[in-house]
Structures are given as C-alpha cells and as structure tokens.
Scaffold this active site. Structure first.
Site, PDB file in Angstrom:
ATOM      1  N   ASP A 121     -10.762  -3.632  14.350  1.00 55.93           N
ATOM      2  CA  ASP A 121     -10.827  -4.614  15.448  1.00 55.93           C
ATOM      3  C   ASP A 121     -10.156  -5.941  15.069  1.00 55.93           C
ATOM      4  O   ASP A 121      -9.402  -6.514  15.856  1.00 55.93           O
ATOM      5  CB  ASP A 121     -12.282  -4.926  15.834  1.00 55.93           C
ATOM      6  CG  ASP A 121     -13.100  -3.672  16.066  1.00 55.93           C
ATOM      7  OD1 ASP A 121     -12.505  -2.612  16.287  1.00 55.93           O
ATOM      8  OD2 ASP A 121     -14.338  -3.771  16.017  1.00 55.93           O
ATOM      9  N   ARG A 150      -5.518   6.295  -8.282  1.00 56.32           N
ATOM     10  CA  ARG A 150      -6.039   7.065  -7.146  1.00 56.32           C
ATOM     11  C   ARG A 150      -4.992   7.879  -6.400  1.00 56.32           C
ATOM     12  O   ARG A 150      -5.254   9.001  -5.999  1.00 56.32           O
ATOM     13  CB  ARG A 150      -6.700   6.106  -6.152  1.00 56.32           C
ATOM     14  CG  ARG A 150      -8.043   5.736  -6.611  1.00 56.32           C
ATOM     15  CD  ARG A 150      -8.781   4.936  -5.601  1.00 56.32           C
ATOM     16  NE  ARG A 150     -10.035   4.609  -6.231  1.00 56.32           N
ATOM     17  CZ  ARG A 150     -10.874   3.686  -5.803  1.00 56.32           C
ATOM     18  NH1 ARG A 150     -10.582   2.990  -4.738  1.00 56.32           N
ATOM     19  NH2 ARG A 150     -11.989   3.455  -6.431  1.00 56.32           N
TER      20      ARG A 150
HETATM   21  C1  SIN Z   1     -13.738   1.313  -4.952  1.00 55.86           C
HETATM   22  O1  SIN Z   1     -13.130   1.760  -4.002  1.00 55.86           O
HETATM   23  O2  SIN Z   1     -13.373   0.297  -5.532  1.00 55.86           O
HETATM   24  C2  SIN Z   1     -14.934   2.023  -5.491  1.00 55.86           C
HETATM   25  C3  SIN Z   1     -15.061   3.311  -4.845  1.00 55.86           C
HETATM   26  C4  SIN Z   1     -15.698   4.289  -5.752  1.00 55.86           C
HETATM   27  O3  SIN Z   1     -16.870   4.115  -6.065  1.00 55.86           O
HETATM   28  O4  SIN Z   1     -15.026   5.235  -6.135  1.00 55.86           O
END
Ligand code: SIN
Length: 531
Positions: free
Chosen positions: A207, A274
């Site tokens: 939003d 990640r």
């Molecule tokens: C984060 O996104 O910084 C933490 C997420 C997680 O606990 O993996």
C-alpha cells in the site's frame, strides 16, 4: 505550545521505534489498516545482526552487507547501520528487552547465511520480531495514539503537489476521514503478497509504495526482490517461514533420496547467500524433485525454534522424521520509496522508513537479519531529525490547500490469485526477457494509467488494495525488464552475468511521459516512467 504532529502509516518495528524515540512531547498518530501486531515485523524469526563478539567488528558486518548486496549498496547507509547496530542492541538490553543468552550469561549469537561471524541476536528462540515489537510498544507514551483498522488510501498534497499535508483513510464502517499532520511517515512494510508464495503477512500488499508512487514520489531498486529459500511447503502451498537460523544451527538441504543439494554449489554450502540457495532449490523443484531441510542434527528443536515447530504442527508436518519440506518464496523488497539517510523523500514533509523505503542499505540483496536492524536504526534516526528540525505546518494543514481529487471510475477488475501466480512464474526467482514483456503487457491491459486516476473515495478497501497490488506488480516487472543483467537477488536467464559497470540509482517516478536514458552500450541507466 505549538506541537508538531507526526502521522505514521504502519505499525511495524520502524514505526514503533520512531514513535518511541520521538519522546513524550510530540503528538504522534499511528494508523494501521489491520490489528496493531499484524505485520511482517512480528513474523521475523532470525534476529538482529550486530557485531558484538570479541572477534567481530562493524567493518566486518559492513563488508558482509556489501558483498550480499553485490556492491550497489549505498555505502553511507551501510556504514551508519552497521556502526549503530551494537549500540541499538545495548540500548534495548539496558531498557529491559530480553534476548537469549548462553550458559555464561552473555548474549547468544547465531549464524546466518553470508555472515562471516556469529552476530545474530535473538529472543525467544525464533520469536525475535514479535518480542522486540511488543517490548517497544509497551514503552510508548500517551502522546502516541494508535488507530487500528484505518486504511490509508491516498496522500493529501498541496495544490502545487510538492508537499504532503495529510492522508485520507477509510474506516471499517466505510467512512472516510482526512487526517492532516505536519509530517507524514510511510512505514507500511513490503509487498510480498503480490507473489503466490511468500513469507509475508497478509497485510503486506504494498500500500505504501503505491500511495507514494501515485503521489509522485521517487521509487528505486524495485527489481530487487529477495526470495527466501525455505518456506514450509506442502501440497503446492507455502505455510510460512522456516528461519535461516535453522541452517545456521546445522540443518542441511536434501532431496527425497538424501542428496545434499548445496554440497558443490557454493563454498558456504547451505549458508550461501539467499539467492544462491533459492535458485538451487528452484532448479530442483522445476525438475520435479522435492527438497527438505534435514534437521536431525539439531538438538531440542522445539525449544530453539518454537515458531517453526508450531508452524509445522499446524500444517500437519510431522518433524519427528527430521525432514521439513521447503520451497523458496518472496520475502523482502530491497527497493522502495527512495529516501536519503534521514528518510526524506522527494516530496516535502513526506518520509519513508523500514522495508517500504529504499536508502540503498541492502543493495541488490539484503543480508540476513539486517531488516529489523534497519527499522531500529532509521526509526531512531528519523526521530532525531524530527526532534531537531521539525516545525509545525499549521498554515498548510487545511483542506483548502489540497490538490484536486480524481474522478475516473474503475473499469476492469483484476483477479488477485491470477496476479500472484503470474508474478511467481514471470517476475519470480529466475526471469526471462520475453516473460517479463508478456507480464508487463498483461498488467498494462488493466489500464494502469486510468487506475491511478481513479477516485479512490468511491472504492472499497478490497478494490483499492487490488489496484495497489497491481501497481506494485507493474512497478516490479517494469524495473526487472530494464535491468539487463544478473545481480544479487535478480537473476536473468537471458543475461546471466553481472555487468562490469555498476548501475546505481535506478528510479521510477510518475510523470507525463517516458524518458529512458541509455548508456553507451545501450544499457539502461535511469528511467522516468509514465503512466
Ligand atoms: C531475515 O530475513 O533477516 C531473517 C529471516 C530468517 O529468519 O531466515
């Protein structure tokens, strides 16, 4: 006395840290569209990153943040936040906020992906976000008024459209109110709900980003969307986050037959950045393989990870076998409303803080556990700025000064489930030019231009939210199309390498015509996109 008045949209960690740090003598109103604790901050499991151990130093935290962000971070933002982190934790501890401790009584520091040191401070095992938010909320004074179930749907600008003087809100009974304030702060969090698989709260519908864009605020870095590798995933559905801290405690990613999928992919294996882990899991799932977190190494799992344990129980996943089925899903937006280091936008008296803002702290990929930290650091910084320079806006705060309202009516409705599924497939973890073009055209078939000029007064909260989600999806897809390289969270199958030249400050701002500046090699540098 002429009090300044601050109106905050959103009630997550950045909003509360700001409200608390403003002290007792400034009138603060927090408006939140749902219940006070319903946002993403309370779902944050991992913790807060801070260089606190004897072996660690803010410069190492700085380095890890820059490496994760693939060096397109704003160095000043990274320096400020990583330096400030130990003090912010100390302040919370001194004020009585409880964090998990080791046997010697020191803060227990966890490890997460792409961190070179153990530096994740946590609370209640994996309840860190919830516990900090509740702690700060208890510290708020009477000068902070909290208005729940108030949906902010339009920023009120002056006739010149260069200054924000308030916000229009819709109440649960459908009534409309115009709230005027000296300073308006958007702290409404991210937009994860535009994807079919997300770790985000149901309230994360973008939003704030849409409000700001419609009002003419500059946005930046919207193509950088982080996909968390491990959401609990059963029967084709994501059920919530399985913290990276689970891998930090020794869990590994395996296939059904037990093959460790990160073994030969990255030197950090399961704790690789990640995007590397997400892309690897994505490849396996595309090939029809299921991926699991093998948690057999972790002792006392239910005590260390009570949230994950409960999540698994609720989803009917029996963890006594030591395997949790996972898939990646949308987790965090590195981009957002462009601000300087004092959270100021290009519109006078309009500020943005937390995930909805883009200071450049995260570059193209956020380092784990830097998001609660961002809320704490910039919430406090903005409060300091307002306490020092804030002035009352009395002469402006008047309905007579408002810009005119729109009159277009809604022509076509979007099916939100279709939008989410399409975003996951076309503007998701792995992107291709032709799919991005197809997705952009599909989104534009709803008439983005007309939608932005709709008279939102006449729409229900659900209709307005759908438009906001559509606008978010369009902004992300348009930005993703422009970025013809792979960088950080952004993976382009048709341009799989990072460009040598670093591009900075990719901005989108609502204007009357499209101007796309190109570099010598025809690569995109900056765009002013129209609607
Ligand atoms: C984060 O996104 O910084 C933490 C997420 C997680 O606990 O993996």
């Amino acid at each position: 006395m002429n009090h300044i008045k601050v109106l905050i949209i959103g009630s997550g960690i950045a909003a509360l840290q700001l409200a608390k740090s403003l002290g007792r003598h400034i009138d603060v109103t927090i408006v939140t569209k749902s219940d006070f604790y319903d946002g993403n901050s309370c779902l944050a499991q991992g913790g807060v990153a801070a260089a606190l151990s004897a072996d660690d130093h803010p410069s190492k935290h700085y380095h890890d943040t820059m490496v994760a962000g693939r060096k397109v971070n704003n160095k000043k933002a990274v320096e400020f936040v990583t330096k400030e982190a130990p003090q912010l934790i100390e302040d919370l501890v001194r004020a009585g906020c409880e964090f998990d401790k080791d046997q010697a009584g020191s803060l227990e520091l966890g490890l997460e992906g792409a961190h070179s040191e153990k530096r994740i401070v946590h609370s209640g095992g994996d309840e860190t976000g919830k516990r900090i938010v509740h702690f700060i909320a208890k510290q708020l004074h009477d000068n902070v008024k909290i208005k729940e179930k108030m949906f902010a749907y339009e920023l009120i600008l002056t006739k010149q459209k260069d200054t924000c003087i308030g916000v229009k809100v819709k109440l649960a009974n459908g009534k409309i109110q115009s709230l005027f304030a000296d300073y308006i702060v958007i702290a409404s969090g991210g937009s994860g709900q535009i994807y079919s698989r997300t770790s985000n709260a149901a309230t994360a519908t973008g939003d704030g980003l849409a409000l700001a864009y419609i009002a003419g605020a500059e946005l930046a870095d919207l193509e950088f969307v982080q996909f968390h590798p491990t959401l609990l995933y059963t029967n084709g559905k994501a059920h919530g986050l399985i913290s990276e801290a689970v891998r930090g405690e020794g869990a590994t990613l395996i296939t059904k037959s037990g093959y460790p999928i990160m073994q030969n992919v990255h030197p950090l294996k399961d704790l690789a950045p990640r995007h590397v882990v997400s892309q690897t899991i994505h490849e396996y799932i595309q090939k029809g393989e299921q991926v699991f977190l093998d948690i057999r190494n972790i002792k006392n799992f239910s005590l260390r990870f009570p949230t994950v344990y409960t999540l698994c129980q609720k989803a009917g996943v029996n963890i006594s076998h030591g395997k949790i089925p996972v898939a990646p899903g949308c987790h965090f937006f590195m981009g957002g409303i462009k601000t300087d280091l004092y959270c100021r936008t290009n519109i006078n008296r309009l500020f943005a803080v937390g995930e909805v803002a883009c200071t450049g702290l995260h570059g193209s990929n956020r380092l784990a556990s830097n998001s609660l930290l961002e809320g704490l650091a910039f919430g406090e910084r903005l409060a300091k700025w307002l306490c020092k320079y804030g002035t009352s806006n009395k002469e402006l705060n008047d309905a007579k000064n408002c810009s005119t309202i729109n009159h277009a009516v809604l022509q076509k409705h979007v099916n939100i489930n279709e939008l989410k599924t399409r975003m996951m497939e076309m503007t998701g973890i792995v992107r291709k030019k032709h799919q991005l073009i197809e997705q952009k055209e599909w989104l534009e078939s709803f008439g983005i231009e007309q939608l932005l000029d709709v008279n939102f007064d006449l729409l229900s909260v659900e209709e307005t939210t759908s438009i906001f989600m559509l606008v978010n999806a369009w902004l992300v897809t348009t930005s993703a199309l422009y970025r013809t390289e792979t960088r950080g969270s952004h993976y382009r199958l048709d341009c799989p390498h990072e460009n040598n030249e670093v591009w900075l400050n990719r901005q989108i701002v609502r204007q009357k015509k499209e101007i796309v500046k190109k570099g010598e090699n025809n690569e995109f540098i900056e765009a002013t996109v129209v609607t």
